[in-house]
Each structure stands twice: as structure tokens, then as C-alpha cells.
Design a protein around this motif. Structure first.
Motif, PDB file in Angstrom:
ATOM      1  N   ARG A   1      -2.842  13.413   9.324  1.00 35.58           N
ATOM      2  CA  ARG A   1      -2.208  14.648   9.980  1.00 35.58           C
ATOM      3  C   ARG A   1      -1.335  15.410   8.732  1.00 35.58           C
ATOM      4  NH1 ARG A   1      -3.965  16.231  14.802  1.00 35.58           N
ATOM      5  NH2 ARG A   1      -3.122  18.376  14.493  1.00 35.58           N
ATOM      6  N   PRO A   2      -1.405  16.829   8.940  1.00 36.69           N
ATOM      7  CA  PRO A   2      -0.624  17.536   8.154  1.00 36.69           C
ATOM      8  C   PRO A   2       0.827  17.438   8.481  1.00 36.69           C
ATOM      9  CG  PRO A   2      -2.380  18.989   9.024  1.00 36.69           C
ATOM     10  CD  PRO A   2      -2.523  17.698   9.768  1.00 36.69           C
ATOM     11  N   HIS A   3       1.647  17.523   7.793  1.00 38.50           N
ATOM     12  CA  HIS A   3       3.046  17.446   7.794  1.00 38.50           C
ATOM     13  C   HIS A   3       3.453  18.331   9.091  1.00 38.50           C
ATOM     14  CE1 HIS A   3       7.321  18.031   7.452  1.00 38.50           C
ATOM     15  NE2 HIS A   3       7.279  19.386   7.513  1.00 38.50           N
ATOM     16  N   LEU A   4       4.232  17.665   9.805  1.00 37.22           N
ATOM     17  CA  LEU A   4       4.794  17.986  11.006  1.00 37.22           C
ATOM     18  C   LEU A   4       6.257  18.463  10.983  1.00 37.22           C
ATOM     19  CD1 LEU A   4       4.452  18.946  14.304  1.00 37.22           C
ATOM     20  CD2 LEU A   4       5.172  16.479  14.724  1.00 37.22           C
ATOM     21  N   ASP A   5       6.814  19.778  11.165  1.00 38.77           N
ATOM     22  CA  ASP A   5       8.078  20.224  11.075  1.00 38.77           C
ATOM     23  C   ASP A   5       8.569  19.815  12.447  1.00 38.77           C
ATOM     24  OD1 ASP A   5      10.521  21.386  11.550  1.00 38.77           O
ATOM     25  OD2 ASP A   5      10.154  22.695   9.648  1.00 38.77           O
ATOM     26  N   ASP A   6       9.319  18.679  12.539  1.00 37.44           N
ATOM     27  CA  ASP A   6       9.734  18.208  14.123  1.00 37.44           C
ATOM     28  C   ASP A   6      10.991  18.863  14.641  1.00 37.44           C
ATOM     29  OD1 ASP A   6      11.126  16.927  12.454  1.00 37.44           O
ATOM     30  OD2 ASP A   6      10.505  14.936  13.401  1.00 37.44           O
ATOM     31  N   LYS A   7      11.353  20.083  13.945  1.00 38.93           N
ATOM     32  CA  LYS A   7      12.741  20.346  14.476  1.00 38.93           C
ATOM     33  C   LYS A   7      12.612  21.517  15.881  1.00 38.93           C
ATOM     34  CE  LYS A   7      13.210  24.371  11.420  1.00 38.93           C
ATOM     35  NZ  LYS A   7      12.284  24.108  10.445  1.00 38.93           N
ATOM     36  N   ILE A   8      13.459  21.261  16.895  1.00 36.65           N
ATOM     37  CA  ILE A   8      13.112  22.031  17.939  1.00 36.65           C
ATOM     38  C   ILE A   8      14.148  23.218  17.840  1.00 36.65           C
ATOM     39  CG2 ILE A   8      13.335  21.891  20.655  1.00 36.65           C
ATOM     40  CD1 ILE A   8      12.759  18.977  20.220  1.00 36.65           C
ATOM     41  N   ILE A   9      13.530  24.478  17.911  1.00 38.53           N
ATOM     42  CA  ILE A   9      14.212  25.718  17.800  1.00 38.53           C
ATOM     43  C   ILE A   9      14.310  26.338  19.190  1.00 38.53           C
ATOM     44  CG2 ILE A   9      13.928  28.038  16.980  1.00 38.53           C
ATOM     45  CD1 ILE A   9      12.753  26.792  14.451  1.00 38.53           C
ATOM     46  N   THR A  10      15.493  26.826  19.490  1.00 35.10           N
ATOM     47  CA  THR A  10      15.732  27.255  20.944  1.00 35.10           C
ATOM     48  C   THR A  10      14.918  28.552  21.310  1.00 35.10           C
ATOM     49  OG1 THR A  10      18.072  26.298  21.053  1.00 35.10           O
ATOM     50  CG2 THR A  10      17.473  28.213  22.676  1.00 35.10           C
ATOM     51  N   ALA A  11      14.902  29.339  20.237  1.00 32.64           N
ATOM     52  CA  ALA A  11      14.060  30.840  20.548  1.00 32.64           C
ATOM     53  C   ALA A  11      12.761  30.363  20.878  1.00 32.64           C
ATOM     54  CB  ALA A  11      14.390  31.690  19.436  1.00 32.64           C
ATOM     55  N   TRP A  12      11.984  29.620  19.713  1.00 35.51           N
ATOM     56  CA  TRP A  12      10.494  29.160  19.970  1.00 35.51           C
ATOM     57  C   TRP A  12      10.436  28.358  21.275  1.00 35.51           C
ATOM     58  CZ3 TRP A  12       9.311  28.065  14.089  1.00 35.51           C
ATOM     59  CH2 TRP A  12       9.488  29.166  13.399  1.00 35.51           C
ATOM     60  N   ASN A  13      11.265  27.479  21.469  1.00 34.78           N
ATOM     61  CA  ASN A  13      11.007  26.936  22.732  1.00 34.78           C
ATOM     62  C   ASN A  13      10.917  27.828  24.036  1.00 34.78           C
ATOM     63  OD1 ASN A  13      11.175  23.503  23.026  1.00 34.78           O
ATOM     64  ND2 ASN A  13      11.540  24.522  21.192  1.00 34.78           N
ATOM     65  N   GLY A  14      11.917  28.875  23.949  1.00 38.53           N
ATOM     66  CA  GLY A  14      11.980  29.828  25.083  1.00 38.53           C
ATOM     67  C   GLY A  14      10.524  30.397  25.074  1.00 38.53           C
ATOM     68  N   LEU A  15      10.027  31.008  23.907  1.00 45.46           N
ATOM     69  CA  LEU A  15       8.729  31.461  24.219  1.00 45.46           C
ATOM     70  C   LEU A  15       7.647  30.817  24.792  1.00 45.46           C
ATOM     71  CD1 LEU A  15       8.391  33.104  20.537  1.00 45.46           C
ATOM     72  CD2 LEU A  15       8.603  34.319  22.921  1.00 45.46           C
ATOM     73  N   MET A  16       7.780  29.165  24.507  1.00 43.79           N
ATOM     74  CA  MET A  16       6.695  28.337  24.930  1.00 43.79           C
ATOM     75  C   MET A  16       7.169  28.021  26.524  1.00 43.79           C
ATOM     76  SD  MET A  16       3.835  26.917  24.728  1.00 43.79           S
ATOM     77  CE  MET A  16       3.555  27.144  23.021  1.00 43.79           C
ATOM     78  N   ILE A  17       8.229  28.022  26.865  1.00 45.39           N
ATOM     79  CA  ILE A  17       8.668  27.864  28.256  1.00 45.39           C
ATOM     80  C   ILE A  17       8.154  28.842  29.098  1.00 45.39           C
ATOM     81  CG2 ILE A  17      10.724  28.048  29.921  1.00 45.39           C
ATOM     82  CD1 ILE A  17      12.317  26.498  27.389  1.00 45.39           C
ATOM     83  N   GLY A  18       8.167  30.038  28.677  1.00 47.44           N
ATOM     84  CA  GLY A  18       7.588  31.290  29.532  1.00 47.44           C
ATOM     85  C   GLY A  18       6.129  31.390  29.589  1.00 47.44           C
ATOM     86  N   ALA A  19       5.336  30.932  28.596  1.00 53.48           N
ATOM     87  CA  ALA A  19       4.013  30.821  28.280  1.00 53.48           C
ATOM     88  C   ALA A  19       3.460  29.797  29.138  1.00 53.48           C
ATOM     89  CB  ALA A  19       3.470  30.544  26.977  1.00 53.48           C
ATOM     90  N   LEU A  20       4.116  28.500  29.267  1.00 49.23           N
ATOM     91  CA  LEU A  20       3.699  27.572  29.895  1.00 49.23           C
ATOM     92  C   LEU A  20       3.889  27.685  31.426  1.00 49.23           C
ATOM     93  CD1 LEU A  20       4.674  24.353  27.983  1.00 49.23           C
ATOM     94  CD2 LEU A  20       2.285  25.026  28.432  1.00 49.23           C
ATOM     95  N   ALA A  21       4.892  28.126  31.615  1.00 54.94           N
ATOM     96  CA  ALA A  21       4.930  28.585  33.303  1.00 54.94           C
ATOM     97  C   ALA A  21       3.903  29.440  33.851  1.00 54.94           C
ATOM     98  CB  ALA A  21       6.344  29.134  33.376  1.00 54.94           C
ATOM     99  N   ARG A  22       3.631  30.532  32.778  1.00 58.19           N
ATOM    100  CA  ARG A  22       2.650  31.382  33.376  1.00 58.19           C
ATOM    101  C   ARG A  22       1.275  30.660  33.579  1.00 58.19           C
ATOM    102  NH1 ARG A  22       1.286  35.883  30.691  1.00 58.19           N
ATOM    103  NH2 ARG A  22       0.391  36.861  32.503  1.00 58.19           N
TER     104      ARG A  22
END
Length: 706
Positions: free
Chosen positions: A421-442
């Protein structure tokens, strides 16, 4: 490369660790390199990039792993390496400087600074060897060293002039927002629209989901079908192109060509989250299951590849990967490419013929353009033909084609999973997780999949437990390898609050609303510009010459756009008039930009339109998690309405909390022991209904498009 590590060795950023064994004596951003630069009277070389950046890798290999170039850098400069995703404040300020000097910018960013941090020369990728009349990196290093030795006063003057210009450029002055800004933005986007292939402008084409947010809200407000059709055509074309991973789901960063065929193969968390919102909106409006399927595939990809077992979401997958047909070699998108022979061998002739017909596979490869000769004999999968066209071509039923393609995709995906697989940047960024939290909830609510909502809630809990300090109310920006680090920026607060509000709308758990309120209050304290209006994008860092305020909704929305929307949503949810007034002041602070180039800030225009519209509420009185209450909630989520908030009068903690802020909630009750819906406009409610059908009738009666 050398065995001896530099000062990056103790960092957690994957990007910084990629450079920890460079012969360049890199420092991370901090006091130490600036102190050394002043003590030794040296300029600073600042290199900014990120771990999944293709040209960052190229420059690293050509220059930063080159001992001769490294020796020059170490002799003449103090060298700092920054991960732009960890330090967006540093990136934003020096990107503005780079663009001011050159008219364009990008990554890697290469900036030369005075010891106090003021920039005097900037570039992006610099080749190790000169070509086409342009100097190579050693020549630039030598020229800057000579200027430092003999013409330092000119460099000082240049830096001062640039900083003054940037400060002037980023001063905002409030004025009235013109009433036709949304119409003018729509008109401009219409003139840029590609009616043949979808999207806006010519190649390269970027998805820019904030445009879809604006166009669909504009459609809801005005009933203008062209706004809807531009969005749907573009979303359909993107999902049929090579920019969409036809086997594994998820979207690549952008399309190199105008037909969405050849992507730049990075996969970013923020793209997946925002495009998930877009396809969910399209599904709500049209009921077309094709959009729902794309949304599901995005979620499947994110949960399969980018999901940390503890609940958070990783940042990105690289564009470069090992070539499965030439082990040991790497190339752009190699993980995703196929030869016709491989597909035939894997699927068998009959299934391969159907698959290759539908996905545009050719013996010589199918790239529309290949200037770097990376795709010779390789195929980027895209939907060249429909199931119906294949059925006609092969004289079989559409059902047989669909079944064959589904089986073939599964077989090829399983085989592809055996590749590196391609390199995975596995750091967890608060802002981008906020975007995904909202999208997954909907997604969980709209697609009726509780697992998606649970994943959203788990991510929120992960952020709260690892990146939030309840004692101080402060957020950290990044988590990786057991470490939470870097002060949270405005986008961390704003994007997380937006995600929590979406999750609250689905789950109606009062602690989510309470946390969103706390974070909003803290962000006002940290970032509000009392003098100029709006919010600074960053906290104070004395080493960064200017605190910026982004006024462009690009690949990610500007933090002020989201902050203004949050203030409106929260103000209406809680009855907080101060926050509603602050939302207006925030928008007014960007009025010059909104009035002059409204299409540059489509997400901010969404807040403007929301402010202009009267708020709508759907209050459901019912026992939590009972069948009749859940049926009412599910019906609400079937309907697209960006102006609507959902409130649950559960007779318990949620209703009690809301009633303290919205007095009318005290009297909302079930009728005849059944779940009851109240559809309200500007907190004036129509007669309650107790059947899902009656609720549906009420919900379809609002908006110009109905």
C-alpha cells in the motif's frame, strides 16, 4: 543518507521523521533554531511540506539526501523543517509570502528568512540542477549567501516591505454585505461551469466541495435547477472518473485532466469527509441510490484504511507507491494501476471482457496524457460505459452485467490488497477529524446505518480523551504514537464544533451540545479579533510575524466561514443572541471580500444565506430509541434542508437542557402517548402530527424547490 540522525529524530510527524536521517541538520520549528540563527548571525532556510506530497519526495531525494547540497545548507543557514499539517499557522503565513513574491505557491515550500523569521526570498520546488535557464539549488544557495554577506540591508528592506504589505493585505474593514452576493457567485460559477464533463474551469480540476455546499443551499433557497444540475452532473462525472477509486472507494486529491480521468493519487481525510457530505446531500435531494452508493463506498474506505482502532482517523495516503509490476521501483499511483493482461489472467476472459469494456481498460494503457511516462501500458479504471451499454454489447441482461462487475471488483480489490500500500500518514488531526465526525454522523442518519453514527461518536470520544484538556478547555492539534502535541488552531475548534453539532443533531445527547458550546466560548477567547473583527486563524506565536485570517474557501473551508456558521447554528439552537450578533460581525468583517469576489468564499456565503433565512425547527417529542420516535427522526433525515435544526423532547436530560435556553421546549409533549412532531418556523410551531406521513407532508412544504 547518513546513519547519524538530525534534530528531527524525536518528532512524531511522519513527514519530519522522513527527513530525520537527512545529512541536512534540520531542526523542528521552535526556539532553538531561531536562537542559534541570531547567535551565529545566519539566515534561516525553512522547508515546509507534508508526508504524502509527491514533489516534496522528489526534492528530498534530489537535494536533502545529497551530501554536497546538505553541506552548503549546513554551512550557510540554520535549517528548519515544518509539517504543514501540524503547523498550518506557519504554513499559511509563509505561503502568503511565497504567493506575494511569486504570484503562486505550493509544496514543497522553500523560504529563506532573517533570523527573526521575516522572509526575504521564497520558492516552491527547486531542482538540484539548473535547467531551461533556471538556476539549480546550489546556485540559489550561493547567491543568497553572497547577498547575505554583501547586501544584507537590501534583504532587510525587502523583508520589511513584504511584511508591511501582508499586514495591509490582511486588514479587514467591515461594511454592509450586498443583498445580491449569492446571485453573483452563482452567475460566476455558471460561467466557469464545464457542461460536458462537469466541474468548474479547465484542467487541473479540483473537487472543491464548498462549491457544492453553496450551490445546493442556493438551490434550496431559490429553486434554481441549474445550481442543482451543475452539482449533480459534477458529482456523477467525478464518481465515474479515475479520480474515484473504482475498486476501493474514496476519492483522490484532484484530476490532472479536464475529464476526471487521471488523478493525482493522494487520498486526504478532509476530501473524504467533505465529499461524503456532498453525496449525502445529492441523495437526499434526488433519492438516486447511485449517490448513496458512492457515499457508502467513501465510508467503507475510510473505516477500512484510515480508521485508528481507538476511534480517530488518519490524515492521508500517499500518491507514490511501489510498482507491482516492477518490484523495488516506485511511481505515481502505481498501487492503483492495472495492465490488461493482469486483469484477464485474474478474472478469466469472459469476465475480463465485460470488466474491461465497462472500465475503459486497453492493451496499451488508457491515460489521456502521460508526460512523465508513468502510465505506459497501465490503466486507470474509470466508468467508460454503463451496465446497459455492456448488456447491449454482449447480448446479456443488465442484471448479468451488474453481477459480473460486482464479482470482478471484489476479486481485483482482493488481489490489489496483496500489493504494498502507499505510505499512510497516521497522525490524527483534530480539525480533519471534526470534518469526518460530522460527515459520518449524517451518513449514519441518512443511510440508516447506526455503525456509521457509532464511528462518529467514537471519534468524538477519542478527541475528547486524547486531544482535549477539560481543565483548561484547550485542544491540541495532533495525536500520534501516544503523543498529543501542538496548540490547537481556529480550524481545530471550528471544524470540531461543526462535527459535534452534526453528531448532536443525530444523537441528541446533551453532552455533545454542551461540549460544542464550551469549545465555541473558548475559541472566542483565543482567536477573536476585537479590533478588526472576525477571528485569527492561529494563536499567538512570536516567531510567526503575522496572525492571518484566511479569506478563501478552497480544498478546506476557511476557518472563519465555519466559525460563522457554527455561531449561527448554536445561536439558534440555544437562543444565544450574543453569538448570533457575533456571527453577523464575523461575516461583516469579510464584507469586502464577499462583495467583491463572492465565489471565492462559497462556504461563507452559506452562512450569509443561513443568516438571511428564518430558522426552521423540527421538534420530536418522544421516548428515546423507541420505534415511533426513530421513525419520525428517520423521516426528517430523508429531506434536504440546510436551514433546519432537529430537537428531541425526550422528557429527560436533553429536553431539560434545551428548555433552559429555549423556553418553548418546556411545553412540548407527546400526544396520545405517541411520538409527536412539531414543525416550526422561527420558533412558531404548526399543529403537531403523530404520523410519519403527515410529518413528510409538512417537511416537503418548505423551500423554494418544493
Amino acid at each position: 543518507m547518513t546513519e547519524k540522525p538530525n534534530h528531527l529524530i524525536n518528532e512524531k510527524s511522519p513527514y519530519l521523521l522522513q527527513h530525520a536521517y537527512n545529512p541536512v541538520e534540520w531542526y523542528p520549528w521552535g526556539d532553538e533554531p531561531f536562537t542559534r540563527a541570531k547567535k551565529e548571525d545566519k539566515p534561516i532556510f525553512l522547508s515546509i511540506g507534508y508526508s504524502t506530497c509527491h514533489w516534496c519526495h522528489v526534492m528530498a531525494h534530489e537535494s536533502f539526501e545529497n551530501k554536497k547540497i546538505a553541506a552548503l545548507l549546513n554551512r550557510y543557514f540554520v535549517c528548519i523543517k515544518v509539517d504543514r499539517e501540524e503547523r498550518p499557522d506557519v504554513d499559511q503565513m509563509y505561503m502568503a509570502a511565497t504567493m506575494a513574491m511569486n504570484g503562486s505557491g505550493g509544496w514543497p515550500m522553500s523560504v529563506f528568512l532573517l533570523p527573526d523569521g521575516r522572509p526575504f526570498y521564497a520558492a516552491t520546488y527547486i531542482p538540484a540542477k539548473g535547467m531551461y535557464g533556471r538556476p539549480g539549488f546550489p546556485e540559489i544557495i550561493d547567491a543568497i549567501h553572497k547577498a547575505w554577506q554583501g547586501r544584507r540591508d537590501e534583504l532587510e528592506a525587502s523583508a520589511s516591505k513584504l511584511i508591511n504589505a501582508l499586514e495591509e493585505q490582511h486588514q479587514v474593514s467591515a461594511s454592509a454585505i450586498k443583498p445580491d452576493v449569492d446571485d453573483r457567485a452563482f452567475s460566476q460559477l455558471s460561467s466557469e461551469y464545464d457542461a460536458v464533463h462537469g466541474g468548474f474551469g479547465s484542467a487541473p480540476k479540483f473537487p472543491r466541495p464548498v462549491l457544492f455546499n453553496f450551490l445546493l443551499q442556493y438551490y434550496h433557497k431559490t429553486g434554481n435547477k441549474h445550481a442543482l444540475n451543475m452539482t449533480l452532473t459534477t458529482l456523477t462525472a467525478m464518481a465515474g472518473g479515475g479520480m474515484y477509486d473504482q475498486l476501493g472507494g474514496g476519492f483522490h486529491r484532484y484530476s490532472v485532466d479536464g475529464q476526471w480521468r487521471i488523478p493525482h493519487f493522494e487520498k486526504m481525510l478532509y476530501d473524504q469527509a467533505q465529499l461524503l457530505h456532498s453525496y449525502l446531500d445529492a441523495y437526499q435531494i434526488t433519492g438516486d441510490n447511485r449517490y448513496a452508493e458512492v457515499a457508502r463506498s467513501i465510508v467503507c474506505y475510510v473505516l477500512r484504511v484510515m480508521h485508528d482502532p481507538r476511534g480517530g482517523f488518519y490524515s492521508a495516503e500517499d500518491a507514490d507507491s511501489e510498482d507491482p509490476y516492477a518490484p523495488g521501483k516506485h511511481g505515481e499511483g502505481a498501487f492503483y494501476l492495472w495492465t490488461e493482461k493482469d486483469i484477464v489472467t485474474t478474472l478469466g476472459t469472459r469476465a475480463a471482457n465485460i470488466f474491461n469494456f465497462c472500465y475503459g481498460v486497453e492493451f496499451d494503457g488508457n491515460a489521456l496524457q502521460d508526460p512523465q511516462h508513468e502510465f505506459t501500458g497501465r490503466n486507470i479504471l474509470y466508468r467508460a460505459r454503463t451496465d446497459e451499454e455492456a448488456a447491449d454489447h454482449f447480448s446479456i441482461s443488465v442484471a448479468e452485467v451488474s453481477a459480473s462487475l460486482e464479482k470482478s471488483r471484489a476479486i481485483l480489490l482482493a488481489k490489489r490488497a496483496q500489493r504494498v500500500r502507499p505510505h499512510l500518514d497516521d497522525k490524527i488531526i483534530t480539525a480533519w477529524n471534526g470534518l469526518m465526525i460530522g460527515a459520518l454522523a449524517r451518513a449514519g442518519a441518512i443511510l440508516d446505518d447506526p455503525k456509521m453514527t457509532s464511528a462518529s461518536a467514537q471519534a468524538a470520544q477519542f478527541i475528547r480523551s486524547t486531544l482535549y484538556d477539560p481543565a483548561t478547555g484547550l485542544l491540541k492539534r495532533r495525536y500520534r504514537d501516544g503523543e498529543a502535541a501542538h496548540t490547537g488552531q481556529l480550524d481545530d475548534y471550528a471544524f470540531l464544533v461543526a462535527g459535534l453539532l452534526d453528531l448532536y443533531q443525530v444523537r441528541q445527547e446533551p453532552q455533545l451540545l454542551s461540549w460544542a458550546m464550551d469549545l465555541t466560548a473558548k475559541s472566542i477567547t483565543l482567536f477573536r479579533d476585537d479590533k478588526g473583527g472576525g477571528f485569527f486563524d492561529s494563536v499567538v506565536d512570536e516567531r510567526v510575524p503575522i496572525r492571518m485570517k484566511a479569506d478563501y474557501d478552497g480544498a478546506e473551508p476557511a476557518s472563519n466561514s465555519v466559525a460563522a456558521m457554527n455561531l449561527l447554528r448554536l445561536g439558534r439552537l440555544t437562543g444565544n443572541e450574543d453569538w448570533l450578533a457575533l456571527a453577523q460581525k464575523t461575516l461583516d468583517a469579510f464584507s469586502n471580500r464577499i462583495n467583491s469576489i463572492p465565489q471565492a468564499v462559497p462556504q461563507m456565503l452559506c452562512a450569509v444565506m443561513l443568516l438571511q433565512e428564518k430558522p426552521e425547527q423540527v421538534v420530536i417529542a418522544g421516548n428515546r430509541d423507541t420505534a415511533d420516535t426513530m421513525a419520525m427522526e428517520a423521516e426528517v433525515w430523508r429531506h434536504f434542508n440546510p436551514n433546519r435544526v432537529v430537537l428531541l423532547a425526550d422528557g429527560g436530560d436533553n429536553q431539560n437542557m434545551l428548555a433552559k435556553m429555549l423556553p418553548f421546549m418546556q411545553s412540548v409533549t407527546m400526544k396520545d402517548g405517541r411520538a409527536t412532531a412539531y414543525v416550526c418556523r422561527d420558533f412558531t410551531c404548526r399543529l403537531p402530527v403523530t404520523s410519519v406521513k403527515d410529518l413528510a407532508d409538512r417537511l416537503t412544504g418548505s423551500g423554494k424547490n418544493n
